[in-house]
Motif scaffolding. Sequence first.
Motif, PDB file in Angstrom:
ATOM      1  N   ASP A   1       0.835  -1.204   0.000  1.00  0.00           N
ATOM      2  CA  ASP A   1       0.000   0.000   0.000  1.00  0.00           C
ATOM      3  C   ASP A   1       0.867   1.251   0.000  1.00  0.00           C
ATOM      4  N   LEU A   2       1.841   1.294   0.889  1.00  0.00           N
ATOM      5  CA  LEU A   2       2.706   2.469   1.005  1.00  0.00           C
ATOM      6  C   LEU A   2       3.539   2.666  -0.258  1.00  0.00           C
ATOM      7  N   ASP A   3       4.073   1.585  -0.803  1.00  0.00           N
ATOM      8  CA  ASP A   3       4.879   1.704  -2.014  1.00  0.00           C
ATOM      9  C   ASP A   3       4.072   2.298  -3.165  1.00  0.00           C
ATOM     10  N   ALA A   4       2.758   2.013  -3.191  1.00  0.00           N
ATOM     11  CA  ALA A   4       1.912   2.509  -4.277  1.00  0.00           C
ATOM     12  C   ALA A   4       1.550   3.978  -4.123  1.00  0.00           C
ATOM     13  N   VAL A   5       1.304   4.420  -2.883  1.00  0.00           N
ATOM     14  CA  VAL A   5       0.737   5.762  -2.710  1.00  0.00           C
ATOM     15  C   VAL A   5       1.727   6.825  -2.268  1.00  0.00           C
ATOM     16  N   ILE A   6       2.754   6.478  -1.518  1.00  0.00           N
ATOM     17  CA  ILE A   6       3.673   7.500  -1.005  1.00  0.00           C
ATOM     18  C   ILE A   6       4.335   8.305  -2.129  1.00  0.00           C
ATOM     19  N   PRO A   7       4.722   7.700  -3.269  1.00  0.00           N
ATOM     20  CA  PRO A   7       5.326   8.519  -4.332  1.00  0.00           C
ATOM     21  C   PRO A   7       4.416   9.630  -4.843  1.00  0.00           C
ATOM     22  N   HIS A   8       3.113   9.539  -4.586  1.00  0.00           N
ATOM     23  CA  HIS A   8       2.166  10.557  -5.042  1.00  0.00           C
ATOM     24  C   HIS A   8       1.791  11.531  -3.927  1.00  0.00           C
ATOM     25  N   GLU A   9       2.549  11.503  -2.853  1.00  0.00           N
ATOM     26  CA  GLU A   9       2.534  12.503  -1.783  1.00  0.00           C
ATOM     27  C   GLU A   9       1.171  12.744  -1.149  1.00  0.00           C
ATOM     28  N   PRO A  10       0.560  11.710  -0.585  1.00  0.00           N
ATOM     29  CA  PRO A  10      -0.632  11.971   0.226  1.00  0.00           C
ATOM     30  C   PRO A  10      -0.248  12.815   1.435  1.00  0.00           C
ATOM     31  N   ASP A  11      -1.211  13.539   1.964  1.00  0.00           N
ATOM     32  CA  ASP A  11      -0.930  14.350   3.151  1.00  0.00           C
ATOM     33  C   ASP A  11      -0.727  13.485   4.392  1.00  0.00           C
ATOM     34  N   GLY A  12      -1.296  12.292   4.366  1.00  0.00           N
ATOM     35  CA  GLY A  12      -1.121  11.436   5.522  1.00  0.00           C
ATOM     36  C   GLY A  12      -1.592  10.017   5.269  1.00  0.00           C
ATOM     37  N   ILE A  13      -1.232   9.150   6.198  1.00  0.00           N
ATOM     38  CA  ILE A  13      -1.637   7.746   6.188  1.00  0.00           C
ATOM     39  C   ILE A  13      -2.487   7.484   7.420  1.00  0.00           C
ATOM     40  N   VAL A  14      -3.623   6.809   7.213  1.00  0.00           N
ATOM     41  CA  VAL A  14      -4.481   6.405   8.321  1.00  0.00           C
ATOM     42  C   VAL A  14      -4.164   4.951   8.643  1.00  0.00           C
ATOM     43  N   LEU A  15      -3.810   4.701   9.894  1.00  0.00           N
ATOM     44  CA  LEU A  15      -3.445   3.353  10.339  1.00  0.00           C
ATOM     45  C   LEU A  15      -4.616   2.707  11.060  1.00  0.00           C
ATOM     46  N   PRO A  16      -5.235   1.666  10.479  1.00  0.00           N
ATOM     47  CA  PRO A  16      -6.329   0.986  11.161  1.00  0.00           C
ATOM     48  C   PRO A  16      -5.808  -0.045  12.163  1.00  0.00           C
ATOM     49  N   LYS A  17      -6.650  -0.367  13.120  1.00  0.00           N
ATOM     50  CA  LYS A  17      -6.366  -1.433  14.088  1.00  0.00           C
ATOM     51  C   LYS A  17      -5.011  -1.266  14.766  1.00  0.00           C
ATOM     52  N   SER A  18      -4.697  -0.014  15.072  1.00  0.00           N
ATOM     53  CA  SER A  18      -3.477   0.258  15.819  1.00  0.00           C
ATOM     54  C   SER A  18      -3.684  -0.192  17.259  1.00  0.00           C
ATOM     55  N   SER A  19      -2.773  -0.991  17.761  1.00  0.00           N
ATOM     56  CA  SER A  19      -2.976  -1.560  19.096  1.00  0.00           C
ATOM     57  C   SER A  19      -2.153  -0.871  20.178  1.00  0.00           C
ATOM     58  N   LYS A  20      -1.142  -0.084  19.773  1.00  0.00           N
ATOM     59  CA  LYS A  20      -0.272   0.567  20.749  1.00  0.00           C
ATOM     60  C   LYS A  20       0.628   1.564  20.037  1.00  0.00           C
ATOM     61  N   GLY A  21       1.293   2.377  20.823  1.00  0.00           N
ATOM     62  CA  GLY A  21       2.173   3.371  20.241  1.00  0.00           C
ATOM     63  C   GLY A  21       3.265   2.776  19.376  1.00  0.00           C
TER      64      GLY A  21
END
Length: 298
Positions: free
Chosen positions: A79-99
């Motif tokens: 997912d990151l390899d596909a979208v980061i080159p196109h400079e999204p403002d941010g990434i939403v992390l689902p099911k984060s369990s801890k810092g």
Amino acid sequence: MPLRSLLFVPGDSPRKFARAMQSGADALILDLEDSVAPDLKAQARDIAARLLAEARGQSGRPRLYVRVNALDTGLTDADLDAVIPHEPDGIVLPKSSKGADVMLLDAKVTTSEALAGIEDGRTRILAIVTETAASLFAIGTYDGSSARLEGMTWGGEDLSADIGAFSNRDAAGRYTDVYRLARALCLAGAAAAGVLPIDAVYTDFRDAKGLRRECDEAVRDGFVAKMAIHPDQVSVINEAFTPSEAAVREAEAVLRAMSEAGETGVASLDGQMIDRPHVRRAERILQRARSTGRLGRA
């Protein structure tokens, strides 16, 4: 730019993305997770990347985030390899369990930025922190997890599935105890981490009255924004999270009263004692009013 409304958009639907771009939402979340079928993940990445590339240079556009698949799926890196080159403002992390999950995502994003030649630290992170029962016990661990962490939000749908509940709301349409706890922990955790507390979606998109009630309660409690699942929800959310003219006048009166009181640290306003916590609240209201255009910029 204000951040009041964050509208989810399926990552594989150009038609819905085009409509969302005209919705007035402050941010769009291109979703590569729940709204995309497992056998369409690769196709959704390609579509999302193209949509980001096409929208990135548009003036006045909303912020553009991408919800990637959870860290334990094995899909996050692709997912990151596909979208980061196109400079999204941010990434939403689902099911984060801890810092530590945010720390891991930070490392992955840093690598993707470096490979794409993007300035280090440009991509922000929003974490969804209550989608499993275990995550509720670690919400205090996000403070200091990453300089990229911009906000924390919560959700009751995946949580209800994880704990085996038949519903997360009572007969009156209000959250039951476990979900009120999750909401409160997210709010406190975000405050402790010094990031934006963002309220969960309201799933009945036809119920504008219920949405407004939930928005007003979120504003009252300290949330600064709310996620949406339908364009029709955006105007209700934006209005609720924009400080009213009455709130602006009251905030200005608080600051004026404290200034006139000098160095005493307390003042009286309309028969009520006010002190430093009132000043902090007033400053936040005026800051948000400026960001939304309700108040002229200083």
